[in-house]
Design a protein around this motif. Structure first.
Motif, PDB file in Angstrom:
ATOM      1  N   LYS A  90       7.248   2.935   3.773  1.00  0.00           N
ATOM      2  CA  LYS A  90       6.330   3.929   4.351  1.00  0.00           C
ATOM      3  C   LYS A  90       4.912   3.730   3.785  1.00  0.00           C
ATOM      4  O   LYS A  90       3.921   3.771   4.523  1.00  0.00           O
ATOM      5  CB  LYS A  90       6.855   5.333   4.029  1.00  0.00           C
ATOM      6  CG  LYS A  90       6.187   6.389   4.840  1.00  0.00           C
ATOM      7  CD  LYS A  90       6.959   7.700   4.766  1.00  0.00           C
ATOM      8  CE  LYS A  90       6.082   8.795   5.362  1.00  0.00           C
ATOM      9  NZ  LYS A  90       6.429  10.104   4.852  1.00  0.00           N
ATOM     10  N   LYS A 128       3.480   0.775   5.579  1.00  0.00           N
ATOM     11  CA  LYS A 128       3.099   1.088   6.970  1.00  0.00           C
ATOM     12  C   LYS A 128       1.797   1.874   7.022  1.00  0.00           C
ATOM     13  O   LYS A 128       1.028   1.758   7.969  1.00  0.00           O
ATOM     14  CB  LYS A 128       4.197   1.931   7.621  1.00  0.00           C
ATOM     15  CG  LYS A 128       5.276   1.112   8.261  1.00  0.00           C
ATOM     16  CD  LYS A 128       6.153   2.034   9.106  1.00  0.00           C
ATOM     17  CE  LYS A 128       7.539   1.503   9.183  1.00  0.00           C
ATOM     18  NZ  LYS A 128       8.508   2.443   9.687  1.00  0.00           N
ATOM     19  N   ASN A 129       1.583   2.700   5.967  1.00  0.00           N
ATOM     20  CA  ASN A 129       0.359   3.515   5.928  1.00  0.00           C
ATOM     21  C   ASN A 129      -0.827   2.775   5.328  1.00  0.00           C
ATOM     22  O   ASN A 129      -1.838   3.380   4.979  1.00  0.00           O
ATOM     23  CB  ASN A 129       0.603   4.807   5.138  1.00  0.00           C
ATOM     24  CG  ASN A 129       1.543   5.748   5.890  1.00  0.00           C
ATOM     25  OD1 ASN A 129       1.646   5.661   7.113  1.00  0.00           O
ATOM     26  ND2 ASN A 129       2.245   6.597   5.162  1.00  0.00           N
ATOM     27  N   ASN A 142       0.710  -4.717   4.635  1.00  0.00           N
ATOM     28  CA  ASN A 142       0.975  -5.047   6.038  1.00  0.00           C
ATOM     29  C   ASN A 142       0.083  -6.224   6.450  1.00  0.00           C
ATOM     30  O   ASN A 142      -1.137  -6.108   6.496  1.00  0.00           O
ATOM     31  CB  ASN A 142       0.688  -3.807   6.897  1.00  0.00           C
ATOM     32  CG  ASN A 142       0.820  -4.079   8.386  1.00  0.00           C
ATOM     33  OD1 ASN A 142       1.072  -5.206   8.816  1.00  0.00           O
ATOM     34  ND2 ASN A 142       0.649  -3.035   9.173  1.00  0.00           N
ATOM     35  N   ALA A 179       9.818  -1.958   6.718  1.00  0.00           N
ATOM     36  CA  ALA A 179       8.402  -1.782   7.094  1.00  0.00           C
ATOM     37  C   ALA A 179       8.186  -2.193   8.551  1.00  0.00           C
ATOM     38  O   ALA A 179       7.207  -1.798   9.172  1.00  0.00           O
ATOM     39  CB  ALA A 179       7.506  -2.602   6.165  1.00  0.00           C
ATOM     40  N   SER A 180       9.088  -2.969   9.065  1.00  0.00           N
ATOM     41  CA  SER A 180       9.045  -3.546  10.430  1.00  0.00           C
ATOM     42  C   SER A 180       7.746  -4.257  10.787  1.00  0.00           C
ATOM     43  O   SER A 180       7.346  -4.316  11.950  1.00  0.00           O
ATOM     44  CB  SER A 180       9.472  -2.527  11.501  1.00  0.00           C
ATOM     45  OG  SER A 180       8.776  -1.335  11.359  1.00  0.00           O
ATOM     46  N   VAL A 181       7.102  -4.807   9.761  1.00  0.00           N
ATOM     47  CA  VAL A 181       5.948  -5.714   9.958  1.00  0.00           C
ATOM     48  C   VAL A 181       6.057  -6.830   8.923  1.00  0.00           C
ATOM     49  O   VAL A 181       6.687  -6.639   7.883  1.00  0.00           O
ATOM     50  CB  VAL A 181       4.579  -4.998   9.744  1.00  0.00           C
ATOM     51  CG1 VAL A 181       4.227  -4.125  10.924  1.00  0.00           C
ATOM     52  CG2 VAL A 181       4.529  -4.239   8.427  1.00  0.00           C
TER      53      VAL A 181
END
Ligand code: AMP
Ligand code: MG
Length: 343
Positions: free
Chosen positions: A18, A21-22, A39, A134-136
């Protein structure tokens, strides 16, 4: 900023993902060394890595993925060469970074303005879980202050970056202990830019021709541009002055005993220990066991600094076969290319 030291639990992996992602920064375990992740698709987040580490802006970052398919899914490269598929089949997930022509999704901050991008699929289970959560893809250089030895434990990361990053995930000690092997496929002939846990001999079993960049074992000649910008800097260095000796085993022992005393340490091998007198000693492991030496090199350099009073460290040039080439490459940079030839 308060840096959270997180144990490796499923909740904390979600928490770390998280933060990423942020747009935040997290120190993550990998099998090579700890990485400082952001990211990779977010140029602003990636810029924070350079600030936190004090990393020169011209030194590009490695993009970490959790599946070979991520390369195309995220548009990371303009074309996947056949050689990359063959290397991935043999060495991914694992300590090999492959440089290819850059895709449109990669921000300039990651590639430091070059037309290429470095990609790695790590095998450490926590690294894979964080990337997936993180899906990146994650851009991550080593999680140390620029120039100091790379971190192989979460505590090393805290020692360097506490207060400068959001969190560190503690996934235990890194198994390889040195950064990944970097090979470029962006030129006509595949070329190793940085040696690591995957050896040149192993690469040559998969690809017909593999060259070794001349900057791997030598100081870059005046006026030449580094193929891998990271390789031009004095690097991996403890505060103490590392001096490398090119010599036989007994010449090493005689030289160190002659030059011993307060402020002197020997970064040696197990077999040297009984014969070294009047110096602090840190052993890298058994002579010729380059995997063991790679595993303990950075930890040993940090331990020498921990003594507080060491001014000069004498070590010996290792061989360049197998993982020895990676140990040689890191030691010669830690020494700022200072070698005394006793032959
Ligand atoms: P680190 O992640 O701190 O271990 O550093 C990454 C290493 O890979 C550095 O030596 C970089 O210069 C090198 N590197 C990353 N991307 C590229 C690229 N596109 N071309 C050449 N070298 C690269
Ligand atoms: Mg580094």
């Amino acid at each position: 900023m308060k840096t959270e030291l997180l144990k490796s639990t499923p909740e904390n992996i979600k928490k770390a993902a998280k933060i990423l992602k942020n747009g935040g920064l997290v120190g993550i375990p990998t099998e090579t060394v700890y990485g400082l992740a952001a990211n990779a698709l977010d140029g602003k987040a990636v810029a924070k890595i350079f600030e936190a580490k004090g990393r020169p802006a011209d030194n590009p970052l490695i993009v970490h993925i959790a599946d070979f398919g991520d390369i195309e899914k995220f548009n990371l490269v303009s074309e996947v060469p056949e050689a990359a598929k063959a290397l991935a089949k043999h060495f991914w997930p694992g300590p090999l970074t492959i440089i290819m022509k850059k895709g449109e999704a990669v921000p300039g901050e990651v590639s430091a303005g070059l037309g290429t991008v470095a990609i790695r699929f790590p095998c450490h289970p926590d690294a894979r879980r964080i990337i997936e959560a993180a899906s990146v893809p994650l851009a991550a250089p080593s999680a140390n202050l620029s120039g100091s030895p790379s971190p192989t434990t979460a505590q090393h990361v805290m020692n360097d970056l506490d207060g400068r990053i959001d969190a560190v995930l503690d996934g235990g000690e890194c198994s390889v202990g040195l950064e990944s092997t970097v090979i470029t496929l962006a030129d006509t002939v595949p070329r190793v830019l940085r040696p690591g846990g995957v050896t040149v001999e192993q690469l040559r079993e998969v690809l017909d021709t593999v060259e070794v960049d001349e900057a791997v074992l030598n100081r870059l000649a005046e006026g030449k541009t580094a193929a891998s910008p990271g390789m031009k800097y004095k690097h991996y260095a403890p505060r103490a002055n590392v001096v490398l000796l090119k010599c036989t085993d007994s010449e090493y022992i005689d030289y160190v005993n002659d030059h011993g005393g307060v402020g002197v340490a020997a970064l040696c091998c197990d077999e040297d220990l009984p014969r070294l007198k009047n110096v602090k000693t840190v052993s890298l492991g058994k002579r010729g066991d380059y995997e063991a030496q790679a595993h303990s090199l950075f930890e040993s350099l940090r331990r020498i600094d921990g003594y507080g009073d060491v001014i000069t460290v004498y070590s010996r040039l290792p061989g360049t076969d197998g993982v020895g080439m990676a140990v040689y490459n890191r030691l010669i940079r830690a020494a700022g290319f200072e070698v005394i030839d006793l032959g």
